[in-house]
Design an enzyme around this catalytic site. Sequence first.
Site, PDB file in Angstrom:
ATOM      1  N   LEU A 136       0.842  -1.204   0.000  1.00 40.10           N
ATOM      2  CA  LEU A 136       0.000   0.000   0.000  1.00 40.10           C
ATOM      3  C   LEU A 136       0.879   1.256   0.000  1.00 40.10           C
ATOM      4  CD1 LEU A 136      -2.867   1.276   0.375  1.00 40.10           C
ATOM      5  CD2 LEU A 136      -2.510   1.074   2.839  1.00 40.10           C
ATOM      6  N   TYR A 243      -9.916   0.996  -1.492  1.00 41.53           N
ATOM      7  CA  TYR A 243      -9.734   1.673  -0.201  1.00 41.53           C
ATOM      8  C   TYR A 243     -10.445   0.905   0.906  1.00 41.53           C
ATOM      9  CZ  TYR A 243     -14.466   3.613  -0.530  1.00 41.53           C
ATOM     10  OH  TYR A 243     -15.823   3.740  -0.608  1.00 41.53           O
ATOM     11  N   GLY A 351      24.941  -2.439  32.238  1.00 41.31           N
ATOM     12  CA  GLY A 351      25.791  -2.232  31.055  1.00 41.31           C
ATOM     13  C   GLY A 351      25.701  -3.338  30.013  1.00 41.31           C
ATOM     14  N   GLU A 374       1.619  -0.178   9.992  1.00 40.72           N
ATOM     15  CA  GLU A 374       0.167  -0.433  10.057  1.00 40.72           C
ATOM     16  C   GLU A 374      -0.574   0.676  10.799  1.00 40.72           C
ATOM     17  OE1 GLU A 374      -1.509  -4.257  10.290  1.00 40.72           O
ATOM     18  OE2 GLU A 374       0.328  -5.230   9.620  1.00 40.72           O
TER      19      GLU A 374
HETATM   20  C1  LIG Z   1       9.823  -1.888   8.629  1.00 42.70           C
HETATM   21  C2  LIG Z   1       8.603  -1.372   7.930  1.00 42.70           C
HETATM   22  C3  LIG Z   1       7.722  -2.277   7.345  1.00 42.70           C
HETATM   23  C4  LIG Z   1       6.594  -1.822   6.652  1.00 42.70           C
HETATM   24  N1  LIG Z   1       5.777  -2.725   6.002  1.00 42.70           N
HETATM   25  C5  LIG Z   1       4.811  -2.263   5.174  1.00 42.70           C
HETATM   26  C6  LIG Z   1       4.081  -3.168   4.334  1.00 42.70           C
HETATM   27  O1  LIG Z   1       4.283  -4.392   4.356  1.00 42.70           O
HETATM   28  N2  LIG Z   1       3.178  -2.654   3.475  1.00 42.70           N
HETATM   29  C7  LIG Z   1       2.920  -1.314   3.394  1.00 42.70           C
HETATM   30  O2  LIG Z   1       2.080  -0.928   2.592  1.00 42.70           O
HETATM   31  N3  LIG Z   1       3.585  -0.427   4.194  1.00 42.70           N
HETATM   32  C8  LIG Z   1       4.529  -0.869   5.056  1.00 42.70           C
HETATM   33  N4  LIG Z   1       5.235   0.017   5.847  1.00 42.70           N
HETATM   34  C9  LIG Z   1       4.927   1.437   5.780  1.00 42.70           C
HETATM   35  C10 LIG Z   1       4.296   1.963   7.045  1.00 42.70           C
HETATM   36  O3  LIG Z   1       2.978   1.527   7.144  1.00 42.70           O
HETATM   37  C11 LIG Z   1       4.431   3.498   7.046  1.00 42.70           C
HETATM   38  O4  LIG Z   1       5.804   3.776   7.272  1.00 42.70           O
HETATM   39  C12 LIG Z   1       3.564   4.153   8.091  1.00 42.70           C
HETATM   40  O5  LIG Z   1       2.218   4.047   7.743  1.00 42.70           O
HETATM   41  C13 LIG Z   1       3.918   5.630   8.291  1.00 42.70           C
HETATM   42  O6  LIG Z   1       4.009   6.293   7.070  1.00 42.70           O
HETATM   43  P1  LIG Z   1       5.299   7.218   6.768  1.00 42.70           P
HETATM   44  O7  LIG Z   1       6.504   6.407   7.026  1.00 42.70           O
HETATM   45  O8  LIG Z   1       5.142   7.784   5.408  1.00 42.70           O
HETATM   46  O9  LIG Z   1       5.225   8.345   7.848  1.00 42.70           O
HETATM   47  P2  LIG Z   1       4.371   9.709   7.741  1.00 42.70           P
HETATM   48  O10 LIG Z   1       2.987   9.397   7.332  1.00 42.70           O
HETATM   49  O11 LIG Z   1       5.139  10.682   6.939  1.00 42.70           O
HETATM   50  O12 LIG Z   1       4.354  10.164   9.259  1.00 42.70           O
HETATM   51  C14 LIG Z   1       5.432  10.892   9.859  1.00 42.70           C
HETATM   52  C15 LIG Z   1       4.966  11.348  11.228  1.00 42.70           C
HETATM   53  O13 LIG Z   1       3.844  12.247  11.090  1.00 42.70           O
HETATM   54  C16 LIG Z   1       2.774  11.795  11.879  1.00 42.70           C
HETATM   55  N5  LIG Z   1       1.501  12.085  11.212  1.00 42.70           N
HETATM   56  C17 LIG Z   1       1.183  11.911   9.894  1.00 42.70           C
HETATM   57  N6  LIG Z   1      -0.085  12.268   9.674  1.00 42.70           N
HETATM   58  C18 LIG Z   1      -0.600  12.670  10.866  1.00 42.70           C
HETATM   59  C19 LIG Z   1      -1.864  13.151  11.301  1.00 42.70           C
HETATM   60  N7  LIG Z   1      -2.890  13.290  10.455  1.00 42.70           N
HETATM   61  N8  LIG Z   1      -2.015  13.483  12.597  1.00 42.70           N
HETATM   62  C20 LIG Z   1      -1.006  13.347  13.476  1.00 42.70           C
HETATM   63  N9  LIG Z   1       0.215  12.888  13.128  1.00 42.70           N
HETATM   64  C21 LIG Z   1       0.409  12.547  11.846  1.00 42.70           C
HETATM   65  C22 LIG Z   1       2.973  10.285  12.023  1.00 42.70           C
HETATM   66  O14 LIG Z   1       2.309   9.794  13.177  1.00 42.70           O
HETATM   67  C23 LIG Z   1       4.486  10.212  12.123  1.00 42.70           C
HETATM   68  O15 LIG Z   1       4.886  10.410  13.442  1.00 42.70           O
HETATM   69  C24 LIG Z   1       6.337  -0.427   6.579  1.00 42.70           C
HETATM   70  C25 LIG Z   1       7.222   0.483   7.183  1.00 42.70           C
HETATM   71  C26 LIG Z   1       8.343   0.023   7.831  1.00 42.70           C
HETATM   72  C27 LIG Z   1       9.289   1.046   8.413  1.00 42.70           C
END
Ligand SMILES: Cc1cc2nc3c(=O)[nH]c(=O)nc-3n(C[C@H](O)[C@H](O)[C@H](O)COP(=O)(O)OP(=O)(O)OC[C@H]3O[C@@H](n4cnc5c(N)ncnc54)[C@H](O)[C@@H]3O)c2cc1C
Length: 391
Positions: A136, A243, A351, A374
Site C-alpha cells: 500500500l 480503499y 551495562g 500499520e
Molecule cells: C519496517 C517497515 C515495514 C513496513 N511494512 C509495510 C508493508 O508491508 N506494506 C505497506 O504498505 N507499508 C509498510 N510500511 C509502511 C508503514 O505503514 C508506514 O511507514 C507508516 O504508515 C507511516 O508512514 P510514513 O513512514 O510515510 O510516515 P508519515 O505518514 O510521513 O508520518 C510521519 C509522522 O507524522 C505523523 N503524522 C502523519 N499524519 C498525521 C496526522 N494526520 N495526525 C497526526 N500525526 C500525523 C505520524 O504519526 C508520524 O509520526 C512499513 C514500514 C516500515 C518502516
Amino acid sequence: MPPAELTETAPRPLSVLTEDEKLFQSSVRQFARERIRPHVRAMDEAGAFRKDLIEQFFAMGLMGIEIPEEYGGQGGSFFQAILAVEEISAVDPSAGVIVDVQNTICNNALLRWATPAQKAMYLPRLAENTVAAYALSEASSGSDAFAMATRAEDCGGHFLLNGRKMWITNAAEAGFFLLFANAKPEAGYRGVTAFLIERGFPGFSVGKKEDKLGLRASSTCELILDNCRVPRENVMGEVGQGYKVAIETLNEGRIAIGAQMIGLARAALDHATAYARERKQFGRAIGEFQGVQFELARMATEIEAARLLVYNAARLRDAHLPFLTEAAMAKYYSSEIAEKAASKAIEVHGGVGITKDYPVEKLYRDAKIGRIYEGTSNIQLLTIAKKLLGK
Ligand SMILES: Cc1cc2nc3c(=O)[nH]c(=O)nc-3n(C[C@H](O)[C@H](O)[C@H](O)COP(=O)(O)OP(=O)(O)OC[C@H]3O[C@@H](n4cnc5c(N)ncnc54)[C@H](O)[C@@H]3O)c2cc1C
C-alpha cells in the site's frame, strides 16, 4: 474453593484458552523455541531470514492458519493467528511479522474479498508454499495512504500498472503481492483498486532492500511497476473499492501487530526476570531490591493489560462484532508498552544490556517499528478519538 467448570453459557475469562487453542499455542511455542531461536542472532546480523525456516512455517501450517481446509489451510480462527504471532514474536519479532502479514493481512483479505475463482487460484498456494506481501505505502504516501501515485490504466482485458511501492514487508521472499493502485485518479480515494500480482508478471520487480535499525531479518523492499501487465480477473473487489479492502484489512492486521508487541514485551520481561535472579550486587541478587522488583511488576502489569486488549479485539473480530476502536487501542497500547518493556529490560541488565552478548538490545531495536507500521501511534489515536467525538 475449586475452580468452577467453564460452561458454554458462562462468560469465559479472556486469558483462558479453549483446549484447541492451548494445544495450538503450545505447539507453536515449542516450534519457535526449538527451531527459530537457534538462528535468531545470526539472522539479525545477516539482515536476512532463512529460507528453510519459512519452509518449516508452511509445513507447520503456520502460513495458512485461517485458510479453510478445502484450500489446503488449517481452517483455524483469527484468534489462533494472533496466538501464533505472539508466540513466534516472543522468540523473534522478525519471524512474527512474516507470519503476521501472510495470515492476518494477505490471506485474510482474500478470504473476505476474492472471487471463488481467485480463491481457488491463490489460497492453495498461500497455504502451501507462497509467501505473500501487502503493498500500500509509497515514498510520498504513508499515513495518507490513499494519496498514492501508482496508477492503473484500464486496457480492457488487462490493466497496466506504473509506480513504486515502498517499505513492503516480506517482499524479498514473496511470490504474491496484494497491491493497491489508483485506476481513476480523478475520483480520488474512490479510484484505489486492489490487484493480485504474481512475482513473475511482466513489468514487476522487487527493488532495494532497506537496511534497518530493528526487525532486520524481516525484508522490507521497494516494488517497481513498469508497465506491469495485470489480467482483469486479478482485480480483487470492484475497481475503486480498494480503499475498503485496504482499510478493513489493516483494521484486522493491527490486532496482530499488538500480538507481535506483547510477544516481544513478554520476552523482555522473561530476560529481565532471569537476569534479576542471577545478577548479584551488594552481596544479593538484584531481584531482591525493591527498586528492581517494582520495575518487573510494572512491566508484567502492562503486558497483561496489553494482552487483554489484543485478545479482546481478536475475540470480537471472530465473533463478527465491531472491533475498530478496540483494535486501534490494542495496537497503540501494546506498541507503547513493548518499547518501554524492552528499554526497562536493558536497564535491569545494566551495562551488558546494551551489548550484543545479551538479547535485550535486539528487542529494543525491534520494538521501535511497532509504533510506526500499520498506522502510527498518532493514527491509532485519531481512530480512537473519532469514536469518542462521534465523527
Ligand atoms: C519496517 C517497515 C515495514 C513496513 N511494512 C509495510 C508493508 O508491508 N506494506 C505497506 O504498505 N507499508 C509498510 N510500511 C509502511 C508503514 O505503514 C508506514 O511507514 C507508516 O504508515 C507511516 O508512514 P510514513 O513512514 O510515510 O510516515 P508519515 O505518514 O510521513 O508520518 C510521519 C509522522 O507524522 C505523523 N503524522 C502523519 N499524519 C498525521 C496526522 N494526520 N495526525 C497526526 N500525526 C500525523 C505520524 O504519526 C508520524 O509520526 C512499513 C514500514 C516500515 C518502516
